[in-house]
Design a protein around this motif. Structure first.
Motif, short mmCIF file in Angstrom:
data_model
loop_
_atom_site.label_atom_id
_atom_site.label_comp_id
_atom_site.label_asym_id
_atom_site.label_seq_id
_atom_site.Cartn_x
_atom_site.Cartn_y
_atom_site.Cartn_z
N ALA A 224 0.91 -1.03 0.11
CA ALA A 224 -0.06 -0.03 0.01
C ALA A 224 0.92 1.25 -0.05
N ASP A 225 0.11 2.24 -0.60
CA ASP A 225 0.96 3.56 -0.53
C ASP A 225 0.61 4.59 0.27
N PHE A 226 -0.83 4.25 0.80
CA PHE A 226 -1.37 5.37 1.49
C PHE A 226 -2.28 4.68 2.47
N LEU A 227 -2.42 5.47 3.70
CA LEU A 227 -3.71 4.95 4.79
C LEU A 227 -4.43 6.26 4.89
N LEU A 228 -5.82 6.10 4.62
CA LEU A 228 -6.80 6.92 4.82
C LEU A 228 -7.43 6.60 6.12
N VAL A 229 -7.39 7.76 6.98
CA VAL A 229 -8.20 7.58 8.22
C VAL A 229 -9.18 8.69 8.32
N ASN A 230 -10.07 8.33 9.06
CA ASN A 230 -11.11 9.28 9.63
C ASN A 230 -10.66 10.77 10.04
N PRO A 231 -11.47 11.89 10.13
CA PRO A 231 -10.83 12.94 10.61
C PRO A 231 -10.41 13.00 12.04
N ALA A 402 5.11 5.33 8.27
CA ALA A 402 4.49 4.95 7.19
C ALA A 402 5.57 5.03 5.87
N LYS A 403 6.05 6.05 5.88
CA LYS A 403 7.12 6.37 4.70
C LYS A 403 8.37 5.29 4.78
N ALA A 404 8.67 4.95 6.07
CA ALA A 404 9.80 3.82 6.41
C ALA A 404 9.39 2.28 5.92
N SER A 405 7.92 2.20 5.76
CA SER A 405 7.57 0.77 5.33
C SER A 405 7.56 0.74 3.74
N GLY A 406 7.76 1.78 3.06
CA GLY A 406 7.72 1.88 1.82
C GLY A 406 6.68 2.59 0.96
N MET A 407 5.75 3.02 1.90
CA MET A 407 4.76 4.01 1.38
C MET A 407 5.22 5.20 0.58
N ARG A 408 4.69 5.62 -0.57
CA ARG A 408 5.30 6.87 -1.24
C ARG A 408 4.21 7.95 -0.96
N ILE A 409 3.14 7.83 -0.22
CA ILE A 409 2.31 8.86 0.09
C ILE A 409 2.19 8.89 1.69
N GLY A 410 1.80 7.72 2.50
CA GLY A 410 1.71 7.84 3.82
C GLY A 410 0.39 8.04 4.27
N ILE A 411 0.38 8.86 5.43
CA ILE A 411 -0.99 9.09 6.24
C ILE A 411 -1.96 10.14 4.98
N MET A 412 -3.11 9.71 4.95
CA MET A 412 -3.94 10.72 4.27
C MET A 412 -5.21 10.92 5.22
N HIS A 413 -5.20 12.40 5.61
CA HIS A 413 -6.12 12.90 6.58
C HIS A 413 -7.33 13.17 5.84
N ALA A 484 -1.24 13.08 2.21
CA ALA A 484 -2.40 13.61 1.32
C ALA A 484 -3.62 13.85 2.32
N LEU A 485 -4.65 14.35 1.56
CA LEU A 485 -5.55 15.00 2.46
C LEU A 485 -7.11 14.74 1.56
N ARG A 486 -7.61 14.18 2.07
CA ARG A 486 -9.28 14.01 1.59
C ARG A 486 -10.24 15.35 2.10
N ILE A 487 -10.95 15.66 1.19
CA ILE A 487 -11.78 16.81 1.49
C ILE A 487 -13.13 16.46 1.50
N ASP A 488 -13.94 16.16 2.77
CA ASP A 488 -15.36 15.59 2.72
C ASP A 488 -16.13 16.57 2.02
N HIS A 489 -16.94 16.38 1.17
CA HIS A 489 -17.91 17.33 0.73
C HIS A 489 -17.22 18.53 0.02
N VAL A 490 -16.37 18.16 -0.80
CA VAL A 490 -15.57 19.28 -1.48
C VAL A 490 -16.38 20.26 -1.97
N ILE A 491 -17.63 20.11 -2.48
CA ILE A 491 -18.58 21.14 -3.18
C ILE A 491 -18.55 22.28 -2.13
N GLY A 492 -18.23 22.13 -0.69
CA GLY A 492 -18.31 23.29 0.15
C GLY A 492 -17.13 24.32 -0.12
#
Length: 724
Positions: A224-231, A402-413, A484-492
């Motif tokens: 895996a290259d990222f780990l997306l977690v809840n806010p 995360a990066k040490a494990s080989g992930m290119r992106i890492g934590i995604m908030h 990385a960052l996920r934007i919930d309801h980006v239409i906002g």
């Protein structure tokens, strides 16, 4: 067939023009295809929340004239967001005067800005003739946060009689594509998890930042290259703690609930008696780590807070204290205000009887009472400042793992849409929010009365007047230790559904935001952090919005069950490339539960269905059978496929898409069936309190995940398919 939906409360032309001038929609197209005309009462209430009086037609006409004159009264605007290599500044100069402009760059260097000859536009404002100049900005200005200084002086005068400053934000045209492994064909996959639900034998009843780093390491080792977690925004610091991570107290600061006390350096120097006390605090809540029933945030935080107070009292070395001091200096007054809010919450929880409300002065950060308590609660403020520093340290450690494990992106908030009406942000930044307004969604097929999310909206003009600093600081905090960052309801970032108090969800309307400016700020901060940005653009989103986001290098979102084309499921080959594609979402049951119709059964048990249960079940079965037929046609499953085989096949089906990022839900990797959040409920279902469990309902702890057969099988198949 569409129709015009009108009310008897039709706005006068001046009110309509005034609303449009402030970005308030006077009509809109509903989910059902009708053109809805917004009643005058709604427009007046929203304008009032913006500080505009328009209760009568005469007031509306006067306010409209003022709105047209307002930009002319400024020598330069309070802020200007431009893309690199472009941008024009509007300057308003009094007749008989000259103006000089210079830019102070972020690095401290200064550059003059020449004003080319032009045909100026005049306007009479407040008895003075003003001229509007259009000044092109130098094309080679670097990316960053700069300032334009303007000086106006009379022709031949030596001293300026007027000065002004404009925050100048130069943003990238587009973000770079997401990084990926060379053997993944320019694509990447990652794991998605609800952090609070993922516990280890070392947890305190709730998943924490140490678990985050360990989970990232496990996922990274699987490819895996990222780990997306809840806010992980901060919530309340007193009971009851709001369980929804999407209704935080602040979006600027983060939740100490996720701190692992044993990982703080000073814990090692606790006296034996205090270390024994710390272990005693942990024992009862840690016993729940293997309980699949329900997460108790209040119990976990009460235990952690008691332990953290012991650690806070341990003297820090000069070097450690210097690190804390530098962190506090960097975060500045907003951190002190947030820590004060936390201290006030504790103070009033301890001094007021149950049901007794705090003094009205306490809701005003500038009141004498709050000033007095700021002095009185100095120690508690220092404790909460320290906690945010510890949070920052532990998140940095998780991203490093995360990066040490080989992930290119890492934590995604994940960035929530807004904040609680009585939270820290709404209190300390009250001038940034619309009073008496909450945001939500208009009626649709799922919520025919509309939705109220009980979150106050930002005032568009207040954001611009502040130079978009609150938006910048919020994004910086989240991206400081993430990839990385996920934007919930980006239409906002484009428009929000404003609901005036007392009028009901369906009586709201849309209010437009300066999306070019807000997306520009987002892009600049993401560029500086080297981060990927994903916008959750599901639902009733205008097509041009998706095109715009894609042009700025911001990925969209695709969910397998929601992708339709020509009255059937969209072939994955027809998905957009610039998206994060997933099989499911946290508002649906995990795939095993969805295939079993758990979403229908649960809504039936809770009385949430709007149609007969037999009809809902028949529709769910038809949907499932249609998808299974597609999987069989593609040779991904046989006639007697098991549940696990179907779950894996759905992910392989998704990999046939061109999508740049692919998400695999951890719940699908262990066979969980229970949904994390059931929309339309509060206390009827334990939303956001469901711990990770397998198909048998047995809690899955992080210590056993790497050896979990089902998890290994799913991640192996995804990794192998991407390599092919």
């Amino acid at each position: 067939m569409t129709e015009d939906v009108r009310t008897d409360d039709a706005p006068a032309p001046a009110l309509t023009a005034l609303a449009e001038a402030y970005g308030v929609a006077t009509e809109y197209w509903s989910f059902f295809g009708d053109r809805v005309h917004v009643p005058a009462a709604t427009l007046r209430a929203i304008l009032h929340a913006m500080g505009v009086d328009a209760q009568t037609d005469a007031e509306a006409e006067a306010a409209l004239s003022d709105a047209e004159d307002r930009p002319w009264r400024r020598l330069v605007p309070p802020s200007l967001v431009v893309r690199e290599g472009s941008g024009v500044l509007q300057v308003h100069v009094a007749d008989g005067h000259d103006v000089a402009l210079r830019v102070t760059l972020e690095d401290g260097s200064v550059r003059d800005v020449p004003i080319p000859p032009q045909e100026s536009e005049p306007r009479r404002v407040d008895g003075v003739t003003l001229w509007r100049l259009h000044v092109p900005l130098p094309a080679d200005l670097p990316l960053g946060w700069h300032a334009v200084h303007a000086e106006q002086r009379a022709h031949g005068g030596d001293q300026p009689d007027r000065t002004a400053e404009c925050v100048l934000i130069v943003t990238p045209q587009s973000l770079a594509p997401p990084p990926s492994r060379p053997d993944h064909g320019g694509r990447a996959w990652g794991l998605m998890a609800q952090l609070y639900s993922v516990r280890s034998h070392a947890s305190w009843g709730v998943g924490d930042f140490a678990d985050l780093g360990d989970l990232a390491s496990i996922a990274g080792e699987r490819g895996a290259d990222f780990l997306l977690v809840n806010p992980v925004h901060a919530a309340e610091v007193t009971s009851p703690i709001e369980p929804s991570p999407y209704l935080p107290a602040t979006r600027r600061f983060l939740a100490p609930l996720y701190v692992r006390p044993e990982d703080i350096r000073e814990t090692a120097y606790l006296p034996a008696s205090d270390r024994s006390r710390l272990d005693g605090f942990r024992g009862p809540v840690a016993a729940a780590d293997t309980d699949a029933g329900r997460i108790d945030r209040d119990a976990s935080w009460a235990a952690k807070r008691a332990a953290l107070q012991l650690v806070f009292a341990v003297p820090r070395s000069p070097a450690r204290q210097a690190l804390l001091d530098r962190y506090a200096a960097r975060e500045g007054q907003p951190l002190l205000d947030f820590a004060l809010w936390c201290a006030l919450e504790e103070h009033f929880a301890a001094t007021l009887d149950e049901g007794q409300d705090r003094p009205s002065e306490a809701w005003d950060i500038a009141s004498p009472l709050v000033a007095q308590l700021r002095e009185q609660l100095t120690d508690r403020i220092a404790f909460h400042v320290w906690l945010q520093w510890i949070v920052d340290e532990q998140l940095a450690a998780a991203q490093s793992a995360a990066k040490a494990s080989g992930m290119r992106i890492g934590i995604m908030h994940d960035l929530a849409v807004g904040v609680h009406t009585r939270g820290s942000d709404a209190w300390s930044l009250r001038d940034m929010y619309a009073s008496g307004i909450t945001v939500g969604a208009p009626p649709d097929m799922y919520n025919q009365q509309g939705q109220n999310w009980n979150q106050p909206p930002w005032l568009p003009h207040a954001l611009a007047d502040s130079g978009f600093a609150p938006l910048r600081d919020m994004i910086r905090t989240l991206l400081r230790n993430a990839g990385a960052l996920r934007i919930d309801h980006v239409i906002g970032f484009f428009r929000l559904w404003w609901i005036p108090a007392g009028l009901g969800e369906a009586a709201g309307t849309y209010v437009r935001y300066d999306h070019e400016a807000m997306i520009g700020v987002l892009a600049l901060e993401a560029h500086r952090a080297g981060a990927v940005v994903i916008g959750e653009d599901l639902g009733n989103v205008e097509p041009w919005v998706r095109d715009y986001l894609s042009s700025r290098g911001i990925l969209g979102t695709s969910i397998l069950w929601f992708e339709y084309e020509n009255d059937g499921f969209k072939p994955p080959e027809h998905y957009r490339r610039a998206v994060l594609a997933t099989v499911n979402t946290h508002d649906l049951p995990p795939t095993a539960g969805y295939l079993a119709g758990e979403h229908v059964d649960l809504r039936a048990r809770l009385g949430l269905l709007t149609e007969p249960v037999e009809q809902a079940r028949a529709e769910a079965v038809a949907e499932r059978d249609a998808m299974l037929a597609i999987l069989r046609e593609r040779g991904l499953i046989g006639a007697d496929a098991t549940e696990q085989q179907i779950v894996e096949a759905l992910h392989l089906h998704l990999i046939a898409s061109p999508s740049q990022l692919l998400g695999v839900a951890l719940v699908d990797g262990v066979g969980e069936r229970r949904v994390q959040n059931q929309p339309g409920t509060e206390n009827e279902y334990p939303n956001w309190r469901v711990p990770l469990a397998d198909s048998a309902g047995t809690a899955v702890v992080l210590d056993d995940l790497a050896a979990n057969e089902r998890f290994r099988s799913l991640t192996d198949r995804v990794e192998e398919a991407l390599r092919r």
